[in-house]
Scaffold this active site. Structure first.
Site, PDB file in Angstrom:
ATOM      1  N   CYS A  19       9.427  96.386  98.482  1.00  0.00           N
ATOM      2  CA  CYS A  19       8.561  95.655  99.639  1.00  0.00           C
ATOM      3  C   CYS A  19       7.517  96.431 100.092  1.00  0.00           C
ATOM      4  O   CYS A  19       6.370  95.822 100.456  1.00  0.00           O
ATOM      5  CB  CYS A  19       9.474  95.120 100.761  1.00  0.00           C
ATOM      6  SG  CYS A  19      10.495  96.597 101.304  1.00  0.00           S
TER       7      CYS A  19
ATOM      8  N   GLU B 119      13.638  92.179 107.584  1.00  0.00           N
ATOM      9  CA  GLU B 119      12.740  93.089 106.727  1.00  0.00           C
ATOM     10  C   GLU B 119      12.255  92.196 105.551  1.00  0.00           C
ATOM     11  O   GLU B 119      13.310  92.023 104.650  1.00  0.00           O
ATOM     12  CB  GLU B 119      13.456  94.237 106.250  1.00  0.00           C
ATOM     13  CG  GLU B 119      14.052  95.148 107.252  1.00  0.00           C
ATOM     14  CD  GLU B 119      13.165  95.990 108.059  1.00  0.00           C
ATOM     15  OE1 GLU B 119      11.942  95.942 107.710  1.00  0.00           O
ATOM     16  OE2 GLU B 119      13.658  96.764 108.844  1.00  0.00           O
TER      17      GLU B 119
HETATM   18  P1  NAP Z   1      15.533  86.302  98.776  1.00  0.00           P
HETATM   19  O1  NAP Z   1      15.485  85.555  97.845  1.00  0.00           O
HETATM   20  O2  NAP Z   1      15.019  86.209 100.167  1.00  0.00           O
HETATM   21  O3  NAP Z   1      17.322  87.095  98.693  1.00  0.00           O
HETATM   22  C1  NAP Z   1      17.524  87.991  99.583  1.00  0.00           C
HETATM   23  C2  NAP Z   1      18.781  87.841  99.907  1.00  0.00           C
HETATM   24  O4  NAP Z   1      19.193  86.410 100.945  1.00  0.00           O
HETATM   25  C3  NAP Z   1      19.803  87.536  98.676  1.00  0.00           C
HETATM   26  O5  NAP Z   1      21.263  88.104  99.190  1.00  0.00           O
HETATM   27  C4  NAP Z   1      19.862  85.989  98.759  1.00  0.00           C
HETATM   28  O6  NAP Z   1      21.004  85.797  98.172  1.00  0.00           O
HETATM   29  C5  NAP Z   1      20.001  85.685 100.226  1.00  0.00           C
HETATM   30  N1  NAP Z   1      19.585  84.190 100.455  1.00  0.00           N
HETATM   31  C6  NAP Z   1      18.986  83.518  99.817  1.00  0.00           C
HETATM   32  N2  NAP Z   1      18.935  82.326 100.494  1.00  0.00           N
HETATM   33  C7  NAP Z   1      19.456  82.206 101.662  1.00  0.00           C
HETATM   34  C8  NAP Z   1      19.697  81.737 102.787  1.00  0.00           C
HETATM   35  N3  NAP Z   1      19.349  80.261 102.723  1.00  0.00           N
HETATM   36  N4  NAP Z   1      20.242  82.022 103.518  1.00  0.00           N
HETATM   37  C9  NAP Z   1      20.738  83.286 103.965  1.00  0.00           C
HETATM   38  N5  NAP Z   1      20.784  83.959 102.859  1.00  0.00           N
HETATM   39  C10 NAP Z   1      19.964  83.571 101.746  1.00  0.00           C
HETATM   40  O7  NAP Z   1      14.779  87.760  98.182  1.00  0.00           O
HETATM   41  P2  NAP Z   1      14.914  88.456  96.787  1.00  0.00           P
HETATM   42  O8  NAP Z   1      14.095  87.449  95.934  1.00  0.00           O
HETATM   43  O9  NAP Z   1      16.292  88.703  96.536  1.00  0.00           O
HETATM   44  O10 NAP Z   1      14.065  89.630  97.097  1.00  0.00           O
HETATM   45  C11 NAP Z   1      12.992  89.967  96.918  1.00  0.00           C
HETATM   46  C12 NAP Z   1      12.182  89.818  98.484  1.00  0.00           C
HETATM   47  O11 NAP Z   1      12.788  90.676  99.188  1.00  0.00           O
HETATM   48  C13 NAP Z   1      10.717  89.972  98.314  1.00  0.00           C
HETATM   49  O12 NAP Z   1      10.053  89.312  99.016  1.00  0.00           O
HETATM   50  C14 NAP Z   1      10.519  91.661  99.025  1.00  0.00           C
HETATM   51  O13 NAP Z   1       9.351  91.859  99.543  1.00  0.00           O
HETATM   52  C15 NAP Z   1      11.816  91.544  99.973  1.00  0.00           C
HETATM   53  N6  NAP Z   1      12.443  92.534 100.445  1.00  0.00           N
HETATM   54  C16 NAP Z   1      11.928  93.199 101.541  1.00  0.00           C
HETATM   55  C17 NAP Z   1      12.422  94.415 101.995  1.00  0.00           C
HETATM   56  C18 NAP Z   1      11.920  94.983 103.268  1.00  0.00           C
HETATM   57  O14 NAP Z   1      12.624  96.025 103.745  1.00  0.00           O
HETATM   58  N7  NAP Z   1      10.978  94.401 104.075  1.00  0.00           N
HETATM   59  C19 NAP Z   1      13.119  95.221 101.144  1.00  0.00           C
HETATM   60  C20 NAP Z   1      13.388  94.788  99.830  1.00  0.00           C
HETATM   61  C21 NAP Z   1      13.038  93.509  99.512  1.00  0.00           C
HETATM   62  P3  NAP Z   1      21.002  85.424  96.409  1.00  0.00           P
HETATM   63  O15 NAP Z   1      19.798  85.814  95.833  1.00  0.00           O
HETATM   64  O16 NAP Z   1      22.297  86.357  96.215  1.00  0.00           O
HETATM   65  O17 NAP Z   1      21.402  83.766  96.066  1.00  0.00           O
END
Ligand code: NAP
Ligand code: MG
Length: 499
Positions: free
Chosen positions: A292, A258
């Site tokens: 999102c 997602e």
């Molecule tokens: P993110 O940087 O992708 O982080 C999401 C999660 O992934 C966090 O727990 C993060 O850990 C972890 N993560 C980071 N690097 C990783 C790696 N190399 N391998 C595995 N996991 C890793 O996103 P965010 O900035 O937290 O969230 C915002 C984004 O999420 C936006 O783009 C938004 O659209 C998207 N989102 C999508 C949905 C949906 O349902 N489609 C819902 C909500 C949000 P840490 O941050 O703890 O280091």
């Protein structure tokens, strides 16, 4: 355990939850979690390392045979109890979530907590109603399907709805008989650790659920690569989603992704304007735009655009910004300082490309009590469809406006971005509404409403918004493997090598 100084006392759990116990990280590491209202440290939370991932995966692997063999009704009953418990602690959990994320209490009380309970309850009820099928095949044979849990599931979630995502992710996974290792975002670990405490309270057996806050680059990456994790369910950015796809290749993990969005929200000339103005404001400003599915692109018919914007900008200006713990607050701070800076950076990017800031684009003015927090005013920007702010996900209280003349043009603008998660349209023309619902490239469409979500209704996207669906029967399908079983029920079946 630490305590926070808030009006309503909240329990703050700061340890990892592994094998049914709250434990320190193996290397003793901790990381602060901040209150976005004033940048103060709420608590130091244990920060997992790859060794803790291994511990958690071992616990989940050991717990799997018993949990998956438990009757579905018994698994369901525990989730139903959990839902009740969450409701009975609603105010405390809402306070905790507001404190850690900056969501206004009026939303965490009205939406996040009730929906979390509702989702656990939905999947608790689903557990013993999820069936295989009998398939009509060749005469003399019975063919049926079994739906079996995939095994140990890794779940990686972002910081925007940390509480609700515990139920979206764990509800279906547990109902289907999987065991779970969940990594909350390092920025917002508190509500999922509180849910772990409640899971302990309802008697979910040890090892079935493990919750390990820690850095994504280490913990999340290790989960994605792990040989003993059968599936990763990830919510987060498209960039990290791509990394997870690569990391998952070694054991061909199942993936649910997602990812980001850039929701088109089209207002046609015949729309009911007051409803469209109000609904479009909720679409973008709820949760400070950190969703999102946010309606972050307003696509307005030229004949109503000025009238719409007069009302919309006035509404944006009137939104009450303030401390999330104040029940009168309608919009709180963004969840992190870095993210606030990113959102404000997009205001500069908009201006550099000729965009017009109609309102906002800055921190709240003349509000000294908010200067320590990560606040941004509701921001409305008019820009060209190809501009960066019209294509890239800002993920803040930032809506970009464009105008259209014809239906074809509206559809072309709506489908011009790489994302395809949610989209909305406002019209009183029934035929047009359904035509656009089919034509918009997205996983979800809202007609004369926006951002409706329910545990029974599939949630997910297409294109750079990822693949797979959460919620409903779709989620149960994605947390199970289908097995096709063939039975010879005819004693006189001819031999395979007729001689
Ligand atoms: P993110 O940087 O992708 O982080 C999401 C999660 O992934 C966090 O727990 C993060 O850990 C972890 N993560 C980071 N690097 C990783 C790696 N190399 N391998 C595995 N996991 C890793 O996103 P965010 O900035 O937290 O969230 C915002 C984004 O999420 C936006 O783009 C938004 O659209 C998207 N989102 C999508 C949905 C949906 O349902 N489609 C819902 C909500 C949000 P840490 O941050 O703890 O280091
Ligand atoms: Mg925080």
């Amino acid at each position: 355990m630490a305590t926070a100084s808030t009006a309503s006392p909240v329990r703050i759990q700061t340890d990892l939850f592994i094998n049914g116990e709250f434990v320190k990280a193996e290397n003793g590491a901790t990381a602060p979690t901040y209150n976005p209202h004033d940048n103060s440290v709420i608590a130091e939370v244990a920060s997992a390392s790859t060794a803790d991932v291994d511990r958690a995966v071992r616990a989940a692997t050991e717990a799997f045979p018993k949990w998956s063999a438990l009757s579905a009704a018994d698994r369901g009953r525990m989730l139903l109890k959990l839902a009740d418990l969450i409701e009975s602690r609603a105010e405390e959990i809402a306070t905790l979530e507001s404190l850690d994320t900056g969501h206004p209490m009026r939303d965490t009380m009205r939406l996040d907590v009730p929906r979390t309970a509702m989702t656990f309850r939905y999947f608790g009820g689903m557990a013993d109603k999820f069936e295989g099928t009998v398939i009509p095949v060749d005469q003399g044979f019975l063919n049926y399907t079994l739906r079996q849990p995939v095994g140990v599931v890794g779940q990686i979630v972002p910081w925007n709805f940390p509480l609700m995502f515990t139920s979206w992710k764990m509800g279906p996974a547990l109902a289907a008989g999987n065991t779970v290792v969940l990594k909350p975002a390092a920025l917002t670990p508190l509500s999922s650790l509180r849910i772990a405490e409640l899971m302990q309270e309802v008697g979910i057996p040890k090892g079935v659920v493990n919750i390990i806050p820690g850095a994504g680059s280490a913990v999340g990456q290790h989960m994605a690569e792990h040989q003993d994790i059968a599936k990763i369910s990830f919510t987060g950015s498209t960039d990290v989603g791509r990394r997870i796809v690569k990391a998952s290749a070694s054991n061909l993990k199942r993936l649910g992704l997602e990812l980001g969005g850039k929701g088109a929200n089209i207002v046609f000339a015949d729309a009911h304007l007051p409803a469209a103005v109000n609904g479009s404001a909720f679409a973008i400003f709820h949760n400070q735009g950190q969703a999102c599915i946010a309606g972050s692109r307003l696509i307005l018919h030229e004949s109503i655009a000025d009238a719409f914007l007069d009302q919309f900008v006035a509404l944006a200006k009137s939104i009450r910004i303030g401390n999330p713990l104040d029940i009168a607050t309608e919009m709180g701070p963004l969840t992190s300082m870095g993210h606030r800076d990113k959102v404000l950076g997009y205001c500069d990017i908009a201006k550099e490309q000729g965009g017009q800031i109609l309102t906002g684009g800055r921190a709240p003015q003349n509000r000294p009590e908010l200067t320590g927090g990560y606040y941004v005013e509701p921001t409305v920007v008019e820009a060209k469809p190809g501009d960066r702010v019209s294509c890239e996900e800002v993920f803040g209280p930032f809506v970009v406006v464009s105008r259209f003349k014809t239906d074809e043009e509206a559809l072309q603008i709506a489908n011009s971005v790489e994302y395809g998660l949610g989209g909305g349209l406002w019209t009183t023309n029934l035929a047009k509404a359904h035509r656009f619902a089919a034509a918009i490239r997205s996983g979800m469409v809202w007609i004369n409403c926006y951002k409706r979500v329910n545990p029974a209704s599939p949630f997910g996207g297409v294109g750079s918004s990822g693949y797979g669906r959460e919620m409903g029967f779709e989620a149960m399908h994605q947390y199970t493997e289908v097995k096709s079983v063939w039975v010879n029920v005819d004693a006189n079946i001819p031999p395979f090598y007729p001689r």
